[in-house]
Write a protein that holds these residues in place. Sequence first.
Motif, PDB file in Angstrom:
ATOM      1  N   VAL A  84      23.307 -58.373   8.713  1.00 29.87           N
ATOM      2  CA  VAL A  84      24.026 -57.142   8.379  1.00 29.87           C
ATOM      3  C   VAL A  84      23.603 -56.053   9.363  1.00 29.87           C
ATOM      4  N   ILE A  85      24.592 -55.385   9.956  1.00 24.11           N
ATOM      5  CA  ILE A  85      24.304 -54.295  10.888  1.00 24.11           C
ATOM      6  C   ILE A  85      23.785 -53.097  10.085  1.00 24.11           C
ATOM      7  N   PRO A  86      22.575 -52.593  10.404  1.00 26.54           N
ATOM      8  CA  PRO A  86      22.012 -51.469   9.639  1.00 26.54           C
ATOM      9  C   PRO A  86      22.917 -50.240   9.665  1.00 26.54           C
ATOM     10  N   ALA A  87      23.063 -49.602   8.493  1.00 27.84           N
ATOM     11  CA  ALA A  87      23.892 -48.401   8.403  1.00 27.84           C
ATOM     12  C   ALA A  87      23.244 -47.220   9.104  1.00 27.84           C
ATOM     13  N   SER A  88      21.939 -47.312   9.404  1.00 30.07           N
ATOM     14  CA  SER A  88      21.225 -46.205  10.046  1.00 30.07           C
ATOM     15  C   SER A  88      21.487 -46.124  11.544  1.00 30.07           C
ATOM     16  N   LEU A  89      22.123 -47.146  12.121  1.00 29.55           N
ATOM     17  CA  LEU A  89      22.430 -47.098  13.555  1.00 29.55           C
ATOM     18  C   LEU A  89      23.471 -46.024  13.840  1.00 29.55           C
ATOM     19  N   GLU A  90      23.407 -45.495  15.046  1.00 26.89           N
ATOM     20  CA  GLU A  90      24.387 -44.511  15.500  1.00 26.89           C
ATOM     21  C   GLU A  90      25.514 -45.223  16.263  1.00 26.89           C
ATOM     22  N   PRO A  91      26.730 -44.691  16.223  1.00 26.58           N
ATOM     23  CA  PRO A  91      27.799 -45.275  17.037  1.00 26.58           C
ATOM     24  C   PRO A  91      27.400 -45.274  18.518  1.00 26.58           C
ATOM     25  N   GLY A  92      27.730 -46.361  19.200  1.00 27.85           N
ATOM     26  CA  GLY A  92      27.397 -46.443  20.616  1.00 27.85           C
ATOM     27  C   GLY A  92      26.725 -47.749  20.961  1.00 27.85           C
ATOM     28  N   LYS A  93      25.945 -47.745  22.020  1.00 26.24           N
ATOM     29  CA  LYS A  93      25.327 -48.961  22.529  1.00 26.24           C
ATOM     30  C   LYS A  93      24.059 -49.319  21.744  1.00 26.24           C
ATOM     31  N   ALA A  94      23.809 -50.632  21.648  1.00 30.42           N
ATOM     32  CA  ALA A  94      22.588 -51.161  21.030  1.00 30.42           C
ATOM     33  C   ALA A  94      22.317 -52.527  21.639  1.00 30.42           C
ATOM     34  N   ASN A  95      21.142 -53.057  21.407  1.00 32.82           N
ATOM     35  CA  ASN A  95      20.772 -54.376  21.934  1.00 32.82           C
ATOM     36  C   ASN A  95      20.199 -55.246  20.834  1.00 32.82           C
ATOM     37  N   LEU A  96      20.550 -56.521  20.883  1.00 34.27           N
ATOM     38  CA  LEU A  96      19.964 -57.500  19.973  1.00 34.27           C
ATOM     39  C   LEU A  96      18.948 -58.314  20.753  1.00 34.27           C
ATOM     40  N   ALA A  97      17.760 -58.516  20.166  1.00 37.15           N
ATOM     41  CA  ALA A  97      16.705 -59.269  20.839  1.00 37.15           C
ATOM     42  C   ALA A  97      16.052 -60.226  19.855  1.00 37.15           C
ATOM     43  N   LEU A  98      15.404 -61.244  20.397  1.00 41.97           N
ATOM     44  CA  LEU A  98      14.689 -62.229  19.593  1.00 41.97           C
ATOM     45  C   LEU A  98      13.216 -62.166  19.963  1.00 41.97           C
ATOM     46  N   LEU A  99      12.352 -61.941  18.967  1.00 43.31           N
ATOM     47  CA  LEU A  99      10.923 -61.800  19.193  1.00 43.31           C
ATOM     48  C   LEU A  99      10.189 -63.019  18.654  1.00 43.31           C
ATOM     49  N   GLY A 100       9.056 -63.332  19.312  1.00 42.11           N
ATOM     50  CA  GLY A 100       8.180 -64.404  18.843  1.00 42.11           C
ATOM     51  C   GLY A 100       6.806 -63.849  18.536  1.00 42.11           C
ATOM     52  N   ALA A 101       5.777 -64.688  18.673  1.00 43.18           N
ATOM     53  CA  ALA A 101       4.410 -64.257  18.391  1.00 43.18           C
ATOM     54  C   ALA A 101       4.013 -63.108  19.304  1.00 43.18           C
ATOM     55  N   GLY A 102       3.332 -62.108  18.712  1.00 46.03           N
ATOM     56  CA  GLY A 102       2.901 -60.973  19.503  1.00 46.03           C
ATOM     57  C   GLY A 102       4.046 -60.109  19.995  1.00 46.03           C
ATOM     58  N   ASP A 103       5.202 -60.157  19.290  1.00 47.36           N
ATOM     59  CA  ASP A 103       6.390 -59.379  19.659  1.00 47.36           C
ATOM     60  C   ASP A 103       6.906 -59.719  21.055  1.00 47.36           C
ATOM     61  N   ALA A 104       6.633 -60.931  21.531  1.00 52.96           N
ATOM     62  CA  ALA A 104       7.138 -61.346  22.850  1.00 52.96           C
ATOM     63  C   ALA A 104       8.643 -61.550  22.776  1.00 52.96           C
ATOM     64  N   ARG A 105       9.367 -61.025  23.758  1.00 46.34           N
ATOM     65  CA  ARG A 105      10.820 -61.210  23.818  1.00 46.34           C
ATOM     66  C   ARG A 105      11.100 -62.563  24.445  1.00 46.34           C
TER      67      ARG A 105
END
Length: 216
Positions: free
Chosen positions: A94-115
């Motif tokens: 679900v896309i968070p309602a707190s986001l603002e209209p415009g650009k955003a990025n989706l990322a996948l994190l692993g251990a230690g917040d590694a992208r």
Amino acid sequence: MLAAPLVSARSAAASCVAPTVTAKPERVARGGLLTVTGRYFGDDCFDTGTVPPGVGPLGQPLTGLVVVIDQGDNEFVVATGSAGSDYAFKVEVVIPASLEPGKANLALLGAGDARLTTDVALTISSATPVGPAEATVATFGPPPPDTAPEGTVPPPVLPADIPDEHVATLPTLSTTPAPGDPGNVDGRRAVTVGIAVTLGVAAIGFAFWSRAQRRG
């Protein structure tokens, strides 16, 4: 960091595919659904040698994955989970309602917040948010393996209050003196004294009676 084995010098001569993630649709409304698909999420690469028993060509499927949406300084966790035995996953977030209209990025994190992959660009629609405003975090994939050693028994639950020292329990007191009890000896002594007093009084009375008879 978890993806390091896939891009190390050892795998330079290998042909293992790097992890990839896609998101559809690329333009979404706040509160709307986004389908996220991941592939090739393993912790190793064995395409140039013998594959160890019990693992696949990409090692073990990665666990502890976190899907986030970034916008400026804000980051929203929208899903957590693990890759399946085929090193892939698919989840609706679900896309968070707190986001603002415009650009955003989706990322996948692993251990230690590694992208683990290249960020996926999203466009947040300016349409009125749909659905509830509460944040929703989806889950995907099999549950993480149990790390407890085989045969481990959980510790017993103990009462909250345990005395530091052993407290001896005494039997219920009896009102009847037990044989040999000092109380029983005292009782017999009292009876004996009573009888002696009674006999003494009787003897004195008999003596006065005898004297009165003689005088008469």
